[in-house]
Design an enzyme around this catalytic site. Structure first.
Site, short mmCIF file in Angstrom:
data_model
loop_
_atom_site.label_atom_id
_atom_site.label_comp_id
_atom_site.label_asym_id
_atom_site.label_seq_id
_atom_site.Cartn_x
_atom_site.Cartn_y
_atom_site.Cartn_z
N ASP A 81 0.99 -1.27 0.18
CA ASP A 81 -0.13 -0.11 -0.14
C ASP A 81 0.64 1.44 0.06
O ASP A 81 1.70 1.51 0.95
CB ASP A 81 -0.99 -0.23 1.16
CG ASP A 81 -1.59 1.47 1.66
OD1 ASP A 81 -1.84 1.87 0.69
OD2 ASP A 81 -1.83 1.44 2.58
N ASP B 64 -4.03 4.04 2.93
CA ASP B 64 -5.47 3.51 3.16
C ASP B 64 -5.43 2.19 3.75
O ASP B 64 -6.48 1.66 3.96
CB ASP B 64 -6.26 3.85 1.95
CG ASP B 64 -6.15 2.79 0.74
OD1 ASP B 64 -4.97 2.18 0.95
OD2 ASP B 64 -6.63 2.85 -0.17
N ASP C 141 -1.86 -1.25 -3.65
CA ASP C 141 -2.55 -0.61 -4.81
C ASP C 141 -1.42 -1.02 -5.96
O ASP C 141 -0.37 -1.73 -5.71
CB ASP C 141 -2.59 0.97 -4.59
CG ASP C 141 -1.51 1.46 -3.76
OD1 ASP C 141 -0.39 1.21 -4.10
OD2 ASP C 141 -1.67 2.08 -2.59
N ASP D 1 -6.47 -11.29 -14.42
CA ASP D 1 -7.47 -12.47 -14.14
C ASP D 1 -8.77 -11.85 -15.13
O ASP D 1 -9.02 -10.90 -15.24
CB ASP D 1 -7.84 -12.06 -12.62
CG ASP D 1 -7.84 -13.43 -12.03
OD1 ASP D 1 -8.75 -14.34 -12.30
OD2 ASP D 1 -7.14 -13.83 -11.00
N ASP E 271 -10.84 -17.59 -14.63
CA ASP E 271 -11.45 -17.86 -13.39
C ASP E 271 -12.54 -19.00 -13.64
O ASP E 271 -13.25 -18.85 -14.57
CB ASP E 271 -12.08 -16.66 -12.80
CG ASP E 271 -12.54 -16.97 -11.31
OD1 ASP E 271 -11.47 -17.16 -10.39
OD2 ASP E 271 -13.70 -16.75 -11.24
N HIS F 297 -4.33 -17.59 -3.77
CA HIS F 297 -5.07 -16.47 -2.86
C HIS F 297 -6.30 -17.36 -2.00
O HIS F 297 -6.89 -16.72 -1.19
CB HIS F 297 -5.56 -15.33 -3.66
CG HIS F 297 -6.43 -15.83 -4.81
ND1 HIS F 297 -6.18 -16.37 -5.79
CD2 HIS F 297 -7.74 -15.68 -4.93
CE1 HIS F 297 -7.15 -16.62 -6.75
NE2 HIS F 297 -8.00 -16.13 -5.92
N ASP F 298 -6.62 -18.66 -2.76
CA ASP F 298 -7.75 -19.32 -2.13
C ASP F 298 -7.31 -20.57 -1.17
O ASP F 298 -8.00 -21.21 -0.63
CB ASP F 298 -8.42 -20.13 -3.35
CG ASP F 298 -9.18 -19.01 -4.25
OD1 ASP F 298 -9.54 -17.91 -3.75
OD2 ASP F 298 -9.51 -19.21 -5.32
#
Ligand code: ISL
Length: 545
Positions: free
Chosen positions: A21, A25, A29, A98, A193, A319-320
């Site tokens: 980041d 925030d 990013d 993706d 996906d 990420h899963d």
């Protein structure tokens, strides 16, 4: 197998929300990714895959897209994206995006039009006047009543992710337009996906009752999907120097070849899930004891199943999935575990995928409160387990600790600072406390680090064709504690021997190692007659040409 850059390359997967980041925030990013390009280059990866960065209400962290041609404002601007592509290319690194087109967000204008039954849009999604019994991947009903249209719509994932109707001719055309938009921006490929779920049976009949995913016989690998994909291949992919990797649960080598067989090449490669079941029954929530055989069997099956006919992906994390050290090895022996797993996997045939943090041995989240989990799937499953299986809070929490997707989504650990160098502000999801010890800064200049070991593997892959293109054969398959195999290319031979356990075992393989050099080993001291816990060795014999 024919040579191709995406076969010789190594993919680094970034989950942008948790990578870096820069605007304070607490959310990663694009400028953060730009800042960290040197890290990716230093590792030696040659392709970056970005989890979705498109405009999204973030019901499923970007996997619910409301505008495929816009960047999520939290992540930055289109100018940032263009800069990222240019700067990656300047370092010789390609970029894969993706592609999430089984479903959109319910906030996508297409869905809004379909709800209103605007002419031409009525059937853009799957609607039914009656409720069907299908259940979703996120543990809920897969059909939800829409009060405005007064019909039920299908969502295989969250109710904010309605499934597109791929039989509608305009769906294909729209997707073609999106692909061309990004290819024109210089993108080099797509990770597709849940791509084998696109086709749905005519009439959307009720499904056979099952414990999970009732209805799946009506959409998993439905023959229609091959029509859609071969159309996209002919219309788009074959006209560009790009590559595609499909995410395909529920395939075996035979069905996989319908997608990636050299004769069809609807996709260049795919993610199969067999080895992800090494520590669970059917779905990750039903945990079973891990045994090395549970990993070796499926990996070997896929090596043999696609050899000479299709191309594998080599992954243990994304990420899963929970972190591989926790699942398949021993966090108490972090270095040994991480390097053994990497050796075992990345000398096989296929394209390596490395998930952010894997290269420094990041481990599962250390959450203790339900509120620390942010993932919609984790919360749905928690509720389901309490309600349906009557799990206690403690038991349901244990389940999340083992299998929640958030295990892989904690912020990337760059240094020992307050928020691990991920952000100057409180991150959107908790940082693992072990960042004081496990972080990039601590490893980058240490030749004995996990990071350095990954660099060595990637260096060897670049140097020796045999690692990329050689054939695969198991050695001593029945030896339960050992994972050993041989790769062969011409007269050259490469032998990988891994102790897959945390106890010493004798080094015994049915191969004569005369003439071989030890090119990689994760243990100190002479390579002797005993394999130390999680010791991994790679031997190479080359015939002078
Ligand atoms: O993690 C899973 C369930 O436990 C998988 O079944 C996962 O949902 C499935 O592999 C599909 O994953 C992909 O599509 C989903 C998205 O939530 C995942 O992050 C993505 O990788 C819906 O778009």
């Amino acid at each position: 197998m024919l040579r191709a850059w995406f076969r010789e390359g190594v993919v680094y997967q970034i989950y942008p929300r948790s990578f870096r980041d820069t605007d304070g925030d607490g959310i990663g990013d694009l400028r953060g990714i730009i800042e960290k390009i040197p890290h990716i280059a230093l590792l030696g990866a040659t392709i970056v895959w970005l989890s979705p960065v498109y405009a999204s209400p973030n019901d499923d962290n970007g996997y619910d897209i409301s505008d495929y041609r816009a960047i999520m404002p939290q992540f930055g601007t289109m100018a940032d994206m263009e800069e990222l592509i240019a700067k990656l290319h300047a370092r010789g690194i390609r970029l894969v995006m993706d592609l999430v087109v089984n479903h959109t967000s319910d906030e996508h204008p297409w869905f809004q039009r379909s709800v209103k039954k605007e002419p031409g849009w009525e059937d853009f999604y799957h609607w039914s006047p009656v409720r069907k019994n299908w259940t979703s991947f996120f543990g809920e009903a897969a059909w939800t009543f829409h009060p405005e249209r007064k019909e039920w719509y299908l969502h295989l994932f969250s109710r904010k992710q309605p499934d597109l109707n791929w039989d509608h001719p305009r769906v294909k055309e729209e997707v073609k337009g999106i692909l061309e938009f990004w290819l024109a921006k210089g993108v080099d490929g797509f990770r597709c996906d849940v791509i084998n779920l696109l086709g749905k049976a005519d009439g959307l009949p009720n499904g056979k009752k099952r414990l999970i995913l009732t209805g799946r016989e009506h959409y998993v690998n439905h023959p229609k999907v091959h029509g859609y994909l071969s159309w996209l291949r002919d219309e788009v992919f074959s006209k560009h120097d790009c590559f595609t990797v499909g995410e395909t649960a529920f395939v075996d080598p035979k069905t996989a070849l319908l997608y990636v067989g050299e004769d069809r090449r609807e996709l260049d490669m795919l993610f199969q899930f067999d080895h992800m079941a090494a520590d669970c029954h059917l779905v990750k929530w039903f945990v079973k004891k891990f045994r090395p055989m549970n990993l070796k069997k499926p990996l070997s099956k896929w090596q043999k199943g696609l050899m000479g006919r299709g191309w594998n992906t080599l992954y243990l994390e994304n990420h899963d999935q929970a972190r591989s050290i926790d699942r398949f090895a021993d966090p108490a022996l972090r270095y040994e575990s991480a390097t053994m797993l990497a050796t075992m996997l990345y000398f096989q045939q296929g394209t390596p995928f490395i998930y952010q943090g894997q290269e420094i041995g990041m481990t599962n989240a250390d959450f203790t409160e339900l509120g620390e989990y942010k993932d919609i799937e984790s919360h749905n499953i928690y509720k389901l387990a309490r309600r349906l299986f009557l799990y206690s809070h403690k038991k349901a929490m244990r389940m999340l600790k083992h299998s929640s997707r958030d295990n892989a989504r904690t912020p990337m650990q760059w240094n020992a600072g307050e928020y691990a160098g991920f952000s100057a502000a409180t991150p959107w999801i908790g940082v693992n406390r072990n960042h004081a010890e496990v972080n990039v800064e601590a490893q980058i200049d240490d030749p004995g680090s996990i990071f350095a070991y990954y660099q060595k593997i990637l260096g060897l892959r670049k140097k020796y064709d045999i690692i990329v293109y050689g054939d695969y054969e198991d050695i001593g398959f029945r030896q339960r504690r050992l994972y050993a195999y041989e790769r062969r290319l011409g007269d050259d031979s490469l032998i990988v021997v891994c102790n897959a356990t945390n106890k010493p075992i004798p080094f015994r393989i049915r191969r004569n190692l005369y003439g071989y050099d030890l090119v990689l080993c994760n243990a100190e001291g002479p390579a002797g007659a005993v394999l130390k816990p999680f010791e991994a060795r790679v031997y190479l014999k080359r015939t002078p040409s």
